[in-house]
Design a protein around this motif. Sequence first.
Motif, PDB file in Angstrom:
ATOM      1  N   LYS A  37      68.645 113.437  87.830  1.00  0.00           N
ATOM      2  CA  LYS A  37      70.008 113.981  87.841  1.00  0.00           C
ATOM      3  C   LYS A  37      70.014 115.502  87.754  1.00  0.00           C
ATOM      4  O   LYS A  37      70.967 116.147  88.152  1.00  0.00           O
ATOM      5  N   ARG A  38      68.951 116.052  87.168  1.00  0.00           N
ATOM      6  CA  ARG A  38      68.805 117.504  87.040  1.00  0.00           C
ATOM      7  C   ARG A  38      67.395 117.879  87.435  1.00  0.00           C
ATOM      8  O   ARG A  38      66.463 117.108  87.263  1.00  0.00           O
ATOM      9  N   PHE A  39      67.257 119.097  87.920  1.00  0.00           N
ATOM     10  CA  PHE A  39      65.948 119.653  88.205  1.00  0.00           C
ATOM     11  C   PHE A  39      65.713 120.784  87.226  1.00  0.00           C
ATOM     12  O   PHE A  39      66.603 121.605  86.999  1.00  0.00           O
ATOM     13  N   PRO A  40      64.539 120.839  86.632  1.00  0.00           N
ATOM     14  CA  PRO A  40      64.285 121.869  85.620  1.00  0.00           C
ATOM     15  C   PRO A  40      64.092 123.241  86.256  1.00  0.00           C
ATOM     16  O   PRO A  40      63.681 123.359  87.407  1.00  0.00           O
ATOM     17  N   SER A  41      64.380 124.257  85.469  1.00  0.00           N
ATOM     18  CA  SER A  41      64.034 125.621  85.877  1.00  0.00           C
ATOM     19  C   SER A  41      62.510 125.717  85.868  1.00  0.00           C
ATOM     20  O   SER A  41      61.828 124.835  85.327  1.00  0.00           O
ATOM     21  N   LEU A  42      61.987 126.780  86.441  1.00  0.00           N
ATOM     22  CA  LEU A  42      60.538 126.965  86.431  1.00  0.00           C
ATOM     23  C   LEU A  42      60.027 127.015  84.995  1.00  0.00           C
ATOM     24  O   LEU A  42      59.006 126.412  84.669  1.00  0.00           O
ATOM     25  N   GLU A  43      60.762 127.706  84.127  1.00  0.00           N
ATOM     26  CA  GLU A  43      60.347 127.792  82.720  1.00  0.00           C
ATOM     27  C   GLU A  43      60.268 126.408  82.082  1.00  0.00           C
ATOM     28  O   GLU A  43      59.290 126.076  81.413  1.00  0.00           O
ATOM     29  N   TYR A  44      61.277 125.575  82.302  1.00  0.00           N
ATOM     30  CA  TYR A  44      61.272 124.230  81.724  1.00  0.00           C
ATOM     31  C   TYR A  44      60.175 123.368  82.337  1.00  0.00           C
ATOM     32  O   TYR A  44      59.545 122.570  81.640  1.00  0.00           O
ATOM     33  N   ALA A  45      59.957 123.501  83.640  1.00  0.00           N
ATOM     34  CA  ALA A  45      58.896 122.733  84.296  1.00  0.00           C
ATOM     35  C   ALA A  45      57.542 123.100  83.688  1.00  0.00           C
ATOM     36  O   ALA A  45      56.713 122.227  83.407  1.00  0.00           O
ATOM     37  N   LEU A  46      57.315 124.397  83.460  1.00  0.00           N
ATOM     38  CA  LEU A  46      56.064 124.846  82.845  1.00  0.00           C
ATOM     39  C   LEU A  46      55.933 124.322  81.415  1.00  0.00           C
ATOM     40  O   LEU A  46      54.854 123.905  80.990  1.00  0.00           O
ATOM     41  N   ARG A  47      57.032 124.334  80.668  1.00  0.00           N
ATOM     42  CA  ARG A  47      56.996 123.832  79.296  1.00  0.00           C
ATOM     43  C   ARG A  47      56.700 122.336  79.253  1.00  0.00           C
ATOM     44  O   ARG A  47      55.941 121.861  78.400  1.00  0.00           O
ATOM     45  N   LEU A  48      57.278 121.588  80.190  1.00  0.00           N
ATOM     46  CA  LEU A  48      57.003 120.150  80.257  1.00  0.00           C
ATOM     47  C   LEU A  48      55.537 119.907  80.592  1.00  0.00           C
ATOM     48  O   LEU A  48      54.869 119.082  79.956  1.00  0.00           O
ATOM     49  N   ALA A  49      55.034 120.631  81.596  1.00  0.00           N
ATOM     50  CA  ALA A  49      53.628 120.461  81.988  1.00  0.00           C
ATOM     51  C   ALA A  49      52.701 120.789  80.825  1.00  0.00           C
ATOM     52  O   ALA A  49      51.768 120.041  80.522  1.00  0.00           O
ATOM     53  N   GLU A  50      52.972 121.898  80.144  1.00  0.00           N
ATOM     54  CA  GLU A  50      52.122 122.297  79.021  1.00  0.00           C
ATOM     55  C   GLU A  50      52.192 121.268  77.892  1.00  0.00           C
ATOM     56  O   GLU A  50      51.169 120.890  77.322  1.00  0.00           O
ATOM     57  N   SER A  51      53.382 120.791  77.594  1.00  0.00           N
ATOM     58  CA  SER A  51      53.541 119.798  76.532  1.00  0.00           C
ATOM     59  C   SER A  51      52.804 118.507  76.861  1.00  0.00           C
ATOM     60  O   SER A  51      52.250 117.854  75.969  1.00  0.00           O
ATOM     61  N   LEU A  52      52.812 118.136  78.128  1.00  0.00           N
ATOM     62  CA  LEU A  52      52.139 116.906  78.556  1.00  0.00           C
ATOM     63  C   LEU A  52      50.645 117.110  78.785  1.00  0.00           C
ATOM     64  O   LEU A  52      49.913 116.157  79.025  1.00  0.00           O
ATOM     65  N   GLY A  53      50.202 118.367  78.744  1.00  0.00           N
ATOM     66  CA  GLY A  53      48.780 118.661  78.899  1.00  0.00           C
ATOM     67  C   GLY A  53      48.285 118.531  80.327  1.00  0.00           C
ATOM     68  O   GLY A  53      47.140 118.148  80.555  1.00  0.00           O
ATOM     69  N   VAL A  54      49.161 118.845  81.289  1.00  0.00           N
ATOM     70  CA  VAL A  54      48.787 118.750  82.702  1.00  0.00           C
ATOM     71  C   VAL A  54      49.144 120.050  83.410  1.00  0.00           C
ATOM     72  O   VAL A  54      50.021 120.788  82.960  1.00  0.00           O
ATOM     73  N   PRO A  55      48.490 120.347  84.539  1.00  0.00           N
ATOM     74  CA  PRO A  55      48.905 121.506  85.313  1.00  0.00           C
ATOM     75  C   PRO A  55      50.257 121.214  85.979  1.00  0.00           C
ATOM     76  O   PRO A  55      50.597 120.045  86.213  1.00  0.00           O
ATOM     77  N   LEU A  56      51.010 122.241  86.271  1.00  0.00           N
ATOM     78  CA  LEU A  56      52.321 122.071  86.889  1.00  0.00           C
ATOM     79  C   LEU A  56      52.220 121.286  88.192  1.00  0.00           C
ATOM     80  O   LEU A  56      53.097 120.477  88.505  1.00  0.00           O
ATOM     81  N   SER A  57      51.144 121.477  88.932  1.00  0.00           N
ATOM     82  CA  SER A  57      50.985 120.760  90.205  1.00  0.00           C
ATOM     83  C   SER A  57      50.986 119.249  90.016  1.00  0.00           C
ATOM     84  O   SER A  57      51.393 118.502  90.903  1.00  0.00           O
ATOM     85  N   ALA A  58      50.550 118.769  88.853  1.00  0.00           N
ATOM     86  CA  ALA A  58      50.543 117.328  88.597  1.00  0.00           C
ATOM     87  C   ALA A  58      51.956 116.767  88.534  1.00  0.00           C
ATOM     88  O   ALA A  58      52.164 115.577  88.789  1.00  0.00           O
ATOM     89  N   LEU A  59      52.927 117.614  88.214  1.00  0.00           N
ATOM     90  CA  LEU A  59      54.319 117.167  88.157  1.00  0.00           C
ATOM     91  C   LEU A  59      55.058 117.404  89.471  1.00  0.00           C
ATOM     92  O   LEU A  59      56.003 116.692  89.784  1.00  0.00           O
TER      93      LEU A  59
END
Length: 137
Positions: free
Chosen positions: A41-63
């Motif tokens: 329903k929403r797409f994250p900002s780049l900052e939020y996408a990076l925070r999600l990737a970091e929290s999940l322990g994956v590179p952004l490309s994995a998301l």
Amino acid sequence: MNPSFGTRVRRLRQERSWSQQELSLRSGISTPHISSIERGKRFPSLEYALRLAESLGVPLSALCDESSTFQPPKMKSSPYELPLYLQNFVLNESATPYLQTAHRLSTLPREDRDLLTLMIDLLSQTRHVIPAPMATH
């Protein structure tokens, strides 16, 4: 970003047996916002996408990349699965910079990680003793 970004976030979160609240605490993104992202329903900002990737322990490309076959590292589901002394450390707010540094270290190529680990070990073994100033009378 495409709608499957949220699907990948949900899959990685569930693989860790984390609730949306747990991911919210780890990423600093509200639970309703995470829910909206996961449902597409929403797409994250780049900052939020990076925070999600970091929290999940994956590179952004994995998301972001549908063709990514990144296999995330095995992570503890919760700090409460750790020994008590580590729980106290992880849950202590002053530990955040150390945990962030450890996470960044874990994402480096193996050769770089090994070199930095060796340097840290050597530095922690070195004791610099500064002699007390001599008293002059």
